[in-house]
Enzyme design. Structure first.
Site, PDB file in Angstrom:
ATOM      1  N   GLY A   1      -0.717  31.888  49.784  1.00  0.00           N
ATOM      2  CA  GLY A   1      -0.799  30.859  50.817  1.00  0.00           C
ATOM      3  C   GLY A   1      -2.042  30.947  51.672  1.00  0.00           C
ATOM      4  N   CYS A   2      -2.928  31.890  51.367  1.00  0.00           N
ATOM      5  CA  CYS A   2      -4.186  32.002  52.102  1.00  0.00           C
ATOM      6  C   CYS A   2      -5.313  31.450  51.231  1.00  0.00           C
ATOM      7  CB  CYS A   2      -4.496  33.465  52.432  1.00  0.00           C
ATOM      8  SG  CYS A   2      -3.311  34.233  53.529  1.00  0.00           S
TER       9      CYS A   2
END
Length: 136
Positions: free
Chosen positions: A50-51
């Site tokens: 998710g980064c």
């Protein structure tokens, strides 16, 4: 709310910075505080999903308190990780679950400079911390 000593130190340091340039410079300095991760620790199992940038996160519980280490290749992100780690270091599992990321970065005067994608990435890091600290 009780803040870890390092979190209080961060608040005091960032309160001294009147503008974004000074805060950005301070973030870079805080990023240099992160203990480097080994190549073995920079493995897919420790990679936070998710980064946009690669972020690795490790956590361990000692005497009922959680301690995290994190790393990234992105310099500014390392600074953001350092102040996040300052906020959560030494908390109990229950306290890790209750950390308000938006409030923390607002108190540091950093929230207006966080892009939505960077905020989402930091939320993903906090979520991974919560998963690691969750009982079971």
């Amino acid at each position: 709310m009780n803040l870890p000593a390092t979190a209080r130190e961060a608040l005091e340091a960032f309160a001294q910075c009147p503008g974004w340039e000074q805060r950005a410079r301070l973030l870079l300095q805080w990023g240099e505080r992160l203990q480097p991760l080994t190549e073995q620790e920079r493995c897919p199992a420790n990679l936070v999903q998710g980064c946009e940038s690669q972020v690795w996160l490790l956590g361990e519980q000692r005497d009922g308190h959680w301690h995290f280490r994190a790393g990234s290749d992105a310099r500014l992100l390392r600074g953001l990780l350092a102040v996040l780690l300052a906020r959560v270091d030494g908390l109990s599992a229950t306290e890790v679950q209750a950390v308000d990321l938006a409030d923390w970065f607002a108190r540091l005067g950093l929230s207006r400079q966080l892009s939505p994608s960077r905020s989402n990435g930091l939320n993903a890091v906090l979520q991974r911390m919560r998963e690691l600290a969750a009982p079971g």
